[in-house]
Each structure stands twice: as C-alpha cells, then as structure tokens.
Scaffold this motif. Structure first.
Motif, mmCIF file in Angstrom:
data_model
loop_
_atom_site.group_PDB
_atom_site.id
_atom_site.type_symbol
_atom_site.label_atom_id
_atom_site.label_comp_id
_atom_site.label_asym_id
_atom_site.label_seq_id
_atom_site.Cartn_x
_atom_site.Cartn_y
_atom_site.Cartn_z
ATOM 1 N N GLY A 152 15.116 65.128 64.434
ATOM 2 C CA GLY A 152 15.961 65.010 63.652
ATOM 3 C C GLY A 152 15.673 65.100 61.983
ATOM 4 N N MET A 153 14.323 65.277 61.797
ATOM 5 C CA MET A 153 13.752 65.289 60.568
ATOM 6 C C MET A 153 14.084 66.708 59.985
ATOM 7 N N SER A 154 14.423 66.929 58.797
ATOM 8 C CA SER A 154 14.051 68.509 58.172
ATOM 9 C C SER A 154 12.779 68.793 58.000
ATOM 10 N N ASP A 155 12.567 70.177 57.836
ATOM 11 C CA ASP A 155 11.271 70.444 57.275
ATOM 12 C C ASP A 155 10.773 69.871 56.191
ATOM 13 N N GLU A 156 11.725 69.626 55.172
ATOM 14 C CA GLU A 156 11.108 69.009 53.993
ATOM 15 C C GLU A 156 10.706 67.587 54.222
ATOM 16 N N ALA A 157 11.570 66.645 55.119
ATOM 17 C CA ALA A 157 11.032 65.396 55.273
ATOM 18 C C ALA A 157 9.772 65.476 56.149
ATOM 19 N N VAL A 158 9.711 66.615 57.121
ATOM 20 C CA VAL A 158 8.393 66.476 57.741
ATOM 21 C C VAL A 158 7.075 66.799 56.843
ATOM 22 N N LYS A 159 7.122 67.498 55.800
ATOM 23 C CA LYS A 159 6.291 68.013 54.862
ATOM 24 C C LYS A 159 5.812 66.798 54.147
ATOM 25 N N GLU A 160 6.907 65.932 53.654
ATOM 26 C CA GLU A 160 6.681 64.958 52.880
ATOM 27 C C GLU A 160 5.964 63.472 53.979
ATOM 28 N N PHE A 161 6.521 63.591 55.008
ATOM 29 C CA PHE A 161 5.798 62.558 56.050
ATOM 30 C C PHE A 161 4.307 62.878 56.074
ATOM 31 N N ALA A 162 3.896 64.370 56.384
ATOM 32 C CA ALA A 162 2.516 64.590 56.386
ATOM 33 C C ALA A 162 1.962 64.307 55.164
ATOM 34 N N LYS A 163 2.404 64.535 54.172
ATOM 35 C CA LYS A 163 1.947 64.263 52.712
ATOM 36 C C LYS A 163 1.341 62.750 52.461
ATOM 37 N N ASN A 164 2.480 61.826 53.061
ATOM 38 C CA ASN A 164 2.235 60.362 53.019
ATOM 39 C C ASN A 164 0.949 60.076 53.804
ATOM 40 N N LYS A 165 0.915 60.691 54.953
ATOM 41 C CA LYS A 165 -0.162 60.390 56.022
ATOM 42 C C LYS A 165 -1.462 60.763 55.393
ATOM 43 N N ALA A 166 -1.592 62.248 54.767
ATOM 44 C CA ALA A 166 -2.556 62.601 54.041
ATOM 45 C C ALA A 166 -2.971 61.607 52.845
ATOM 46 N N GLU A 167 -1.990 61.211 52.271
ATOM 47 C CA GLU A 167 -2.504 60.135 50.966
ATOM 48 C C GLU A 167 -3.393 58.834 51.504
ATOM 49 N N THR A 168 -2.749 58.400 52.684
ATOM 50 C CA THR A 168 -3.399 57.277 53.390
ATOM 51 C C THR A 168 -4.875 57.537 53.779
ATOM 52 N N GLU A 169 -5.003 58.782 54.520
ATOM 53 C CA GLU A 169 -6.312 59.233 54.806
ATOM 54 C C GLU A 169 -7.321 59.475 53.893
ATOM 55 N N LEU A 170 -6.815 59.816 52.668
ATOM 56 C CA LEU A 170 -7.683 60.262 51.451
ATOM 57 C C LEU A 170 -8.035 58.958 50.978
ATOM 58 N N GLN A 171 -7.291 57.816 50.900
ATOM 59 C CA GLN A 171 -7.708 56.650 50.347
ATOM 60 C C GLN A 171 -8.692 56.025 51.303
ATOM 61 N N ASP A 172 -8.696 56.237 52.712
ATOM 62 C CA ASP A 172 -9.860 55.866 53.437
ATOM 63 C C ASP A 172 -11.036 56.418 53.461
ATOM 64 N N ILE A 173 -10.997 57.903 53.298
ATOM 65 C CA ILE A 173 -12.307 58.629 53.543
ATOM 66 C C ILE A 173 -12.923 58.933 52.218
ATOM 67 N N CYS A 174 -12.017 58.992 51.171
ATOM 68 C CA CYS A 174 -12.319 59.560 49.707
ATOM 69 C C CYS A 174 -12.447 58.666 48.647
ATOM 70 N N ILE A 175 -11.103 58.017 48.327
ATOM 71 C CA ILE A 175 -11.116 57.227 47.245
ATOM 72 C C ILE A 175 -11.681 55.854 47.421
ATOM 73 N N GLY A 176 -11.824 55.508 48.653
ATOM 74 C CA GLY A 176 -12.558 54.051 48.901
ATOM 75 C C GLY A 176 -14.004 54.319 48.501
ATOM 76 N N PRO A 177 -14.603 54.965 49.207
ATOM 77 C CA PRO A 177 -16.179 55.430 48.921
ATOM 78 C C PRO A 177 -16.429 55.749 47.254
ATOM 79 N N LEU A 178 -15.511 56.442 46.637
ATOM 80 C CA LEU A 178 -15.555 56.788 45.318
ATOM 81 C C LEU A 178 -15.740 55.638 44.565
ATOM 82 N N LYS A 179 -14.855 54.571 44.694
ATOM 83 C CA LYS A 179 -14.485 53.452 43.895
ATOM 84 C C LYS A 179 -15.674 52.453 43.998
ATOM 85 N N LYS A 180 -16.476 52.626 45.273
ATOM 86 C CA LYS A 180 -17.491 51.571 45.443
ATOM 87 C C LYS A 180 -18.537 51.984 44.651
#
Length: 490
Positions: free
Chosen positions: A169-197
């Motif tokens: 039931g999700m539109s293509d735009e909604a799927v892209k936004e969903f994927a982007k949000n998951k990407a932001e979460t992953e970036l925080q875990d594997i990139c931004i966290g180590p950088l801040k340390k």
C-alpha cells in the motif's frame, strides 16, 4: 566639476582576482575522491594524482584547465602500513597554516570514507589519531569535513533488503522515504557514532553520492564547506569556496553579493567613487566582477566580450521602454522559468535554427552608457537593473550549461529564455517601484544595496530546484553547434 581622485580610480578599476580555493582531500584509493572532485568543481577529467589517487606528493598542486579557481592537494589516507602518512599530513597542514599569503593557505580538508556495511570498520588507527589531533586543536582552525561516499549504494542495499509485506500500500515516494530513514539510522550506528567518539560531537559531515539522482548531496557538502570556511577563516575565503564550486548556484549569488557589497554597490548612490567616470567604464567593472564570480568554463571569454556586454545593456533599455509585469503578482519562479526555457530549447535544439535574441528592432548601443556618470534617478535605476538582470541571466545560463564549455549559442539562448520569462519584467518593475519612492538624498543613505540584494534573492532558484529543472531541460548542444553573435542583431 571635480575629477575622481587617483585612489578612487584605483578602487573602481582594480580587477577582482580572489586567490584560488585550496583544498586537501584525504582518502583511500577507490573511495571516490576523483569523482567527487570532478562533480563538485565541474571538471571532466580526473585530476587527482594523474589518475592514480595517492601516488603523488601531498605538496603537488593539481589545477584543472577547465576550472582554475581551485587547487587540489591529494593524500592517500591513513591505511595500515602507511603510518608515516599521518606525520606527512600533519606537517603539510602546519606549513600551510604558517603561510601569510591567503593564496598559499589551506582553506578546507575533506576526509573521505566509503560508507561500510553494517558491522564494518569505518576508521583505521591513523584516522582515529588524526581526528583526535583535530579535536584537540593541534591542527589549527582549518575546517575538516568528513565525507561519507557512495551513499547511493547504502540506499540500494537497504531497498533490496526491505520486507515486502511491510511495504504493501505504500507509494514509490513513501518507500524511498522509508529507506532513507533506515539509512539515517544505520549511518548513525556505523559512521556518526565512531566519528563523535574521536572528533567530538560537532564534527561536520555529509553523506554523498555522485550518481545522477543524488545531486542535492553534493550541494549540501559544498554548503557545509562554505559555512565552515567562513566560520573558521575569513569572509574572503568563503567567497573563494563559492566561486570555485559548480554545484550550488545559490552560493554564486551569495558570493556576487558579498563582492559587490565590499567593492562598490553602496557607492552607486552614496559616494563619489564613480563620479565623473564614464558610465560604460563603471558597467565594465560591475560586469567583469559578476561574471568572474560565476566561474563558468568560458575559455573563449564570451561572457567578457563586447557583444555580450552590449546585449545586457540593450536588455535594460528594452525593459525600460516596454510595459512591465505587476511586481505584486505571485508566480512560481521555478516552474515559470523551466517552462519558458524548455520550450525555447526544444524549438531551437537543432543547429539549423539560429537563435535571435529579441532585442527591440533597430536598437543600438544605448547613449547613456557613454555619458559621464552622475547620481541621478535614471542612472541609478539602470545600474541596479544591470546588476540584477545580468545575475539572473547567468543563473539561467547555469541551468543550461552543466559545467560544459560555453558557446555563444548557449549564452544567446539564456538571454532569450530570460527575456521571455515573467521574471525579467518583474525584476525591472520592482526596481522601478523602489526607485520612484525615494529621493536622491534618501537613496544616498538608505537601502539601495538592500534592494539589489532583495530582488536578486527573490528570483534566485535554490539548488534542489536547479537539479530538478535541469532534468526537464533538453541539452543545449556542444561547441560544434556554436553560431556567431551576429544572428542576434536586427
């Protein structure tokens, strides 16, 4: 009538020649440094380390003939077995920091990493130590921006692994936004966290991709860079950053305003800097500075030619005598402009149809440009109009050129498209409305400068819309499809 002082003439006719933007790019071979440089600075050929990133000395200056407004220094990063490279980079930064001439100083550092997969290691030991040195202040004020490359691959990987049942039931735009949000979460875990340390909480960073659909990631990177350079260095250095880059037109307009404010825009109405100089000579300086800020790839110097200068003068005169649009009417600037340009480009896509710029029949170089400049209603209004129209014509040309070598055909097309858009008439109407409300004395000590800035900024198209509009505009054509200026004459 007193003549202009020698000092005033030096200010007026001095050429605006900012030093080159100097940047150090650090990163492993294959991380995408060359592609990043090529896209941000609008050059076609890889210039980093003679197509072998990391092989050249860090002191080697790479300067592209397609864009000589920046100097690149390349470092292969802090890979295992290359521990001495940290000292090489540290020594380079120290030496550049102690140089007094702005053109020899280092203005920014991009520290590049490819975004790792979940569970992968972002930082090597040498990189951790480099970030500690930066955080402690040992490396001085030169801004370090972390660049996380190949962001498109992260998005693609996340989209492939999405649970199909959760997307019903999700539109293509909604799927892209969903994927982007998951990407932001992953970036925080594997990139931004180590950088801040290792670098502290406020480390500037940008995830980027040079793929076609990710242009806005590049504009964000250069915007962060310009902001950091302006904060940690000088306003002049921030202007250098804006001039060198070729992905963010808004920064071009900002730099043009900064140059004009510092040099003479306010003097148009409130000082004797221009007094008793030929109006054409004053326009020559204004025109040259504005064109230089936009930094098009213009090896034939078409934008500095007498023909193009006269074309803008005639445009100002044409709009002076013709009815102007209602400046209070609200229009959608981007959509209005793209519709106009797309229609004209489509109609004139082939080499068989020469572009005729719609200047009034029989128009000749306006008499007023040869007159001696005095503070008057007519001359002030025309100076303001010239600055605004030229800047917005160059914005239109930016839409059409895509960092390619400029042709006379493309320039004429930009003028034609701008004149055909509602924007040109509205700009002139806004300047007319302002100018008639104030006396000469009031203009001398009020907001002539602010009005120029207001008009230009109101009609500027933001970087995200530029990317969208470019996708809708047919290509203008290569230099092999060029044509002479003469076709624009009546």
């Amino acid at each position: 009538m007193s003549s202009v002082s020698q000092d005033d003439r030096k200010v007026l006719f001095s050429r605006f020649t900012p030093p080159r933007f100097r940047i150090l790019v650090i990163g492993k071979t294959g991380v995408g440094k060359s592609s990043l440089i090529n896209h941000i600075f609008g050059v076609e050929k890889t210039i980093a380390s003679h197509d072998k990133p990391g092989d050249a000395s860090i002191d080697h200056e790479f300067i592209s003939p397609q864009n000589d407004k920046f100097v690149l220094h390349d470092s292969k990063g802090f890979e295992p077995g290359e521990e001495n490279n940290l000292e090489i980079v540290r020594d380079f930064i120290d030496r550049r920091r102690n140089m007094s001439a702005p053109e020899h100083q280092l203005h920014a550092i991009w520290l590049c990493f490819e975004i790792p997969r979940a569970g992968g290691r972002l930082l090597e030991t040498g990189t951790e130590e480099f970030l500690r040195l930066k955080s402690s202040g040992t490396l001085g004020n030169v801004p370090v921006i972390v660049v996380l490359t190949k962001y498109d691959m992260l998005i693609d990987r996340i989209e492939r692994n999405l649970d199909e049942t959760s997307l019903n039931g999700m539109s293509d735009e909604a799927v892209k936004e969903f994927a982007k949000n998951k990407a932001e979460t992953e970036l925080q875990d594997i990139c931004i966290g180590p950088l801040k340390k290792f670098a502290g909480r406020d480390i500037p960073h940008a995830e980027i991709s040079t793929e076609e659909d990710y242009q806005k990631t590049l504009t964000r990177l250069i915007q962060i860079t310009e902001s950091c350079v302006g904060h940690h260095s000088t306003p002049e250095a921030a202007v250098m950053t804006s001039i060198a880059q070729r992905v963010h037109p808004g920064l071009k307009i900002k730099a043009s305003i900064e140059v004009g404010k510092r040099r003479y825009w306010k003097a148009l109405a409130s000082s004797t800097t221009f007094k008793n100089c030929k109006t054409w000579d004053c326009l020559y300086v204004l025109h040259t500075d504005i064109v230089n800020v936009w930094n098009f790839y213009d090896p034939h110097r078409y934008l500095h030619s007498q023909e193009f200068r006269e074309m803008i003068v005639k445009m100002v005169d044409k709009l002076e005598v013709e009815p102007t649009a209602n400046p209070t009417k609200t229009i959608t600037i981007g959509l209005s402009m793209v519709g106009t340009i797309a229609g004209i480009v489509s109609a004139l896509a082939g080499p068989a149809a020469p572009i005729v710029v719609p200047i009034a029949a029989g128009a000749v170089l306006a008499v007023w440009v040869h007159d001696v400049y005095q503070i008057s209603h007519a001359v002030l209004q025309r100076f303001m109009s010239y600055i605004a129209h030229l800047t917005l014509v160059l914005q239109t040309l930016y839409l059409l050129s895509e960092s390619q070598e400029l042709t006379r055909r493309a320039i004429k097309l930009a003028v034609t498209s701008y004149l055909a858009s509602p924007m040109s008439g509205e700009v002139h109407a806004r300047i007319q409305e302002y100018d008639t409300q104030l006396t000469v004395l009031e203009r001398a000590d009020r907001d002539t400068l602010d009005k120029i800035v207001e008009v230009i900024q109101f009609y500027s198209i933001n970087a995200e819309d530029i990317s969208r509009l470019r996708a809708e505009i047919p290509p203008v054509g290569s230099s092999s499809l060029d044509e002479p200026w003469e076709n624009e004459k009546s």
